[in-house]
Design an enzyme around this catalytic site. Structure first.
Site, PDB file in Angstrom:
ATOM      1  N   ALA A  65       0.865  -1.188   0.000  1.00  0.00           N
ATOM      2  CA  ALA A  65       0.000   0.000   0.000  1.00  0.00           C
ATOM      3  C   ALA A  65       0.900   1.236   0.000  1.00  0.00           C
ATOM      4  CB  ALA A  65      -0.884  -0.009   1.231  1.00  0.00           C
ATOM      5  N   GLY A 108       0.657  -5.057   0.873  1.00  0.00           N
ATOM      6  CA  GLY A 108      -0.529  -5.143   0.020  1.00  0.00           C
ATOM      7  C   GLY A 108      -0.241  -5.788  -1.326  1.00  0.00           C
ATOM      8  N   GLU A 131       4.702  -5.095   7.185  1.00  0.00           N
ATOM      9  CA  GLU A 131       3.958  -4.003   7.828  1.00  0.00           C
ATOM     10  C   GLU A 131       4.403  -3.752   9.269  1.00  0.00           C
ATOM     11  OE1 GLU A 131       2.644  -6.435   5.986  1.00  0.00           O
ATOM     12  OE2 GLU A 131       1.065  -5.659   4.667  1.00  0.00           O
TER      13      GLU A 131
HETATM   14  N1  CAA Z   1       4.585   3.148  -0.738  1.00  0.00           N
HETATM   15  C1  CAA Z   1       5.014   4.312  -1.275  1.00  0.00           C
HETATM   16  N2  CAA Z   1       6.185   4.445  -1.913  1.00  0.00           N
HETATM   17  C2  CAA Z   1       6.962   3.349  -2.011  1.00  0.00           C
HETATM   18  C3  CAA Z   1       6.582   2.117  -1.476  1.00  0.00           C
HETATM   19  C4  CAA Z   1       5.325   2.025  -0.817  1.00  0.00           C
HETATM   20  N3  CAA Z   1       4.854   0.887  -0.321  1.00  0.00           N
HETATM   21  N4  CAA Z   1       7.568   1.212  -1.718  1.00  0.00           N
HETATM   22  C5  CAA Z   1       8.521   1.868  -2.403  1.00  0.00           C
HETATM   23  N5  CAA Z   1       8.160   3.169  -2.569  1.00  0.00           N
HETATM   24  C6  CAA Z   1       8.905   4.226  -3.242  1.00  0.00           C
HETATM   25  C7  CAA Z   1      10.108   4.695  -2.407  1.00  0.00           C
HETATM   26  O1  CAA Z   1       9.699   5.627  -1.436  1.00  0.00           O
HETATM   27  C8  CAA Z   1      10.972   5.288  -3.486  1.00  0.00           C
HETATM   28  O2  CAA Z   1      10.470   6.556  -3.820  1.00  0.00           O
HETATM   29  P1  CAA Z   1      11.506   7.831  -3.925  1.00  0.00           P
HETATM   30  O3  CAA Z   1      12.369   7.493  -5.109  1.00  0.00           O
HETATM   31  O4  CAA Z   1      10.598   8.993  -4.154  1.00  0.00           O
HETATM   32  O5  CAA Z   1      12.286   7.864  -2.645  1.00  0.00           O
HETATM   33  C9  CAA Z   1      10.722   4.383  -4.687  1.00  0.00           C
HETATM   34  O6  CAA Z   1       9.500   3.716  -4.419  1.00  0.00           O
HETATM   35  C10 CAA Z   1      11.811   3.325  -4.852  1.00  0.00           C
HETATM   36  O7  CAA Z   1      11.928   2.623  -3.630  1.00  0.00           O
HETATM   37  P2  CAA Z   1      13.331   2.426  -2.876  1.00  0.00           P
HETATM   38  O8  CAA Z   1      14.280   3.545  -3.178  1.00  0.00           O
HETATM   39  O9  CAA Z   1      13.048   2.186  -1.423  1.00  0.00           O
HETATM   40  O10 CAA Z   1      13.849   1.088  -3.600  1.00  0.00           O
HETATM   41  P3  CAA Z   1      14.825  -0.012  -2.998  1.00  0.00           P
HETATM   42  O11 CAA Z   1      15.155  -0.905  -4.137  1.00  0.00           O
HETATM   43  O12 CAA Z   1      15.932   0.601  -2.225  1.00  0.00           O
HETATM   44  O13 CAA Z   1      13.906  -0.822  -1.926  1.00  0.00           O
HETATM   45  C11 CAA Z   1      11.912  -1.959  -1.179  1.00  0.00           C
HETATM   46  C12 CAA Z   1      12.815  -1.554  -2.373  1.00  0.00           C
HETATM   47  C13 CAA Z   1      12.662  -2.944  -0.268  1.00  0.00           C
HETATM   48  C14 CAA Z   1      10.678  -2.613  -1.736  1.00  0.00           C
HETATM   49  C15 CAA Z   1      11.557  -0.685  -0.359  1.00  0.00           C
HETATM   50  O14 CAA Z   1      11.070   0.308  -1.257  1.00  0.00           O
HETATM   51  C16 CAA Z   1      10.504  -0.915   0.682  1.00  0.00           C
HETATM   52  O15 CAA Z   1      10.817  -1.440   1.752  1.00  0.00           O
HETATM   53  N6  CAA Z   1       9.258  -0.490   0.401  1.00  0.00           N
HETATM   54  C17 CAA Z   1       8.160  -0.573   1.348  1.00  0.00           C
HETATM   55  C18 CAA Z   1       7.645  -1.990   1.494  1.00  0.00           C
HETATM   56  C19 CAA Z   1       6.549  -2.042   2.541  1.00  0.00           C
HETATM   57  O16 CAA Z   1       6.764  -1.748   3.693  1.00  0.00           O
HETATM   58  N7  CAA Z   1       5.362  -2.460   2.122  1.00  0.00           N
HETATM   59  C20 CAA Z   1       4.216  -2.565   3.006  1.00  0.00           C
HETATM   60  C21 CAA Z   1       3.380  -1.321   2.911  1.00  0.00           C
HETATM   61  S1  CAA Z   1       2.093  -1.300   4.128  1.00  0.00           S
HETATM   62  C22 CAA Z   1       0.846  -2.227   3.473  1.00  0.00           C
HETATM   63  O17 CAA Z   1       0.927  -2.756   2.380  1.00  0.00           O
HETATM   64  C23 CAA Z   1      -0.399  -2.355   4.336  1.00  0.00           C
HETATM   65  C24 CAA Z   1      -1.341  -3.391   3.878  1.00  0.00           C
HETATM   66  O18 CAA Z   1      -1.390  -4.483   4.398  1.00  0.00           O
HETATM   67  C25 CAA Z   1      -2.258  -3.092   2.776  1.00  0.00           C
END
Ligand code: CAA
Length: 257
Positions: A65, A108, A131
């Site tokens: 998400a 998500g 999460e």
């Molecule tokens: N939401 C919003 N933006 C996100 C995102 C997310 N879930 N995941 C990645 N992005 C964005 C980053 O902020 C970044 O944007 P900027 O360039 O503007 O900084 C861009 O995507 C690229 O991401 P990274 O620079 O972080 O890429 P990476 O290769 O270094 O890392 C990753 C990749 C490990 C997937 C890392 O992006 C990450 O940990 N993302 C979040 C994953 C997460 O926590 N997901 C769960 C969300 S909560 C949820 O889903 C609730 C539910 O149950 C519905």
């Protein structure tokens, strides 16, 4: 309808939907989910379509998400808008949906893949429910679907530690049906979808309904449900054609009747 967050195309009898927010690794927001829901409804209603493939990019199926949007929410807001409840509509579609997952399927994104009927994974796929690291827990079915798919111990570990699972572990654990080479992912998913679409659409839909029923009811109820649908199939012309073609040693010509 024109779509801004997904790409939608058809390949013969197959719908192909590509999640398309590359700058944020296909992070899921309400607009994307609404578009996905609409595109799947259109395919569900289209008699020319037999199955759909949902995929993302090489780097990410979906990284969860959209955290930047969610970060601002407070409790009354999430409650009043019933945040995420509508996402589950994806799991209610009647025709088969295959998730073709490469790269990250997190939060998500993993939950969306699990709403599909099965998951094909590229070798690069990584699944996780991270999460807990954000001070929340899975909210789109992760604690429930992951537990049913991989069992309590592994689901509990993944939800409590946020650890990611690679494609090989996901296959061993029953989360994905198959792992394929990165370059072959979409072709393999389309091939599986084409196979499904070559069969009788109503029989395919009833089969999907029956397998899904096993998640909701007791074994005895599920078997009764299966038996009722199985009996009803003998009222179709496709049952007549399928069995006749076998006996006559030829390919069946299903008419979806
Ligand atoms: N939401 C919003 N933006 C996100 C995102 C997310 N879930 N995941 C990645 N992005 C964005 C980053 O902020 C970044 O944007 P900027 O360039 O503007 O900084 C861009 O995507 C690229 O991401 P990274 O620079 O972080 O890429 P990476 O290769 O270094 O890392 C990753 C990749 C490990 C997937 C890392 O992006 C990450 O940990 N993302 C979040 C994953 C997460 O926590 N997901 C769960 C969300 S909560 C949820 O889903 C609730 C539910 O149950 C519905």
């Amino acid at each position: 309808m024109s779509y801004e967050n997904i790409l939608v195309e058809t390949r013969g009898k197959i719908g192909l939907i590509t999640l398309n927010r590359p700058k944020v690794l296909n992070a899921l927001n309400s607009d994307l989910i609404a578009e996905l829901d609409e595109a799947l409804n259109v395919f569900d209603r289209d008699p020319e379509i037999g199955a759909t493939v949902i995929t993302g990019s090489e780097k990410a199926f979906a990284a969860g998400a959209d955290i930047k949007v969610m970060a601002e929410y407070d409790y009354p807001q999430t409650y009043l808008m019933d945040f995420i409840t509508s996402w589950d509509q994806i799991a209610q579609k009647r025709k088969p949906i295959i998730a073709a997952v490469a790269g990250f399927a997190l939060g998500g994104g993993c939950e969306l893949a699990m709403m599909c009927d099965f998951i094909l994974a590229a070798e690069s796929a990584q699944f996780g429910q991270p999460e807990i690291k954000l001070g929340v827990m899975p909210g789109a079915g992760g604690t429930q679907r992951l537990t049913r798919l991989v069992g309590k111990s592994k689901a509990m570990e993944m939800c409590l530690t946020g650890r990611m699972m690679d494609a090989a572990e996901a296959e061993r654990s029953g989360l994905v049906s198959r792992v394929v080479a990165n370059d072959d992912l979409v072709d393999e998913a389309l091939k599986a979808a084409e196979k499904i679409a070559s069969f009788s659409t109503p029989i395919v839909m009833m089969t999907k309904e029956s397998v899904n029923r096993s998640y909701e009811v007791t074994l005895a109820e599920g078997i009764r449900f299966e038996r009722r649908l199985f009996h009803s199939m003998f009222a179709t012309s496709d049952q007549k054609e399928g069995m006749k073609a076998f006996i006559e040693k030829r390919k069946p010509e299903f008419e979806d009747g």
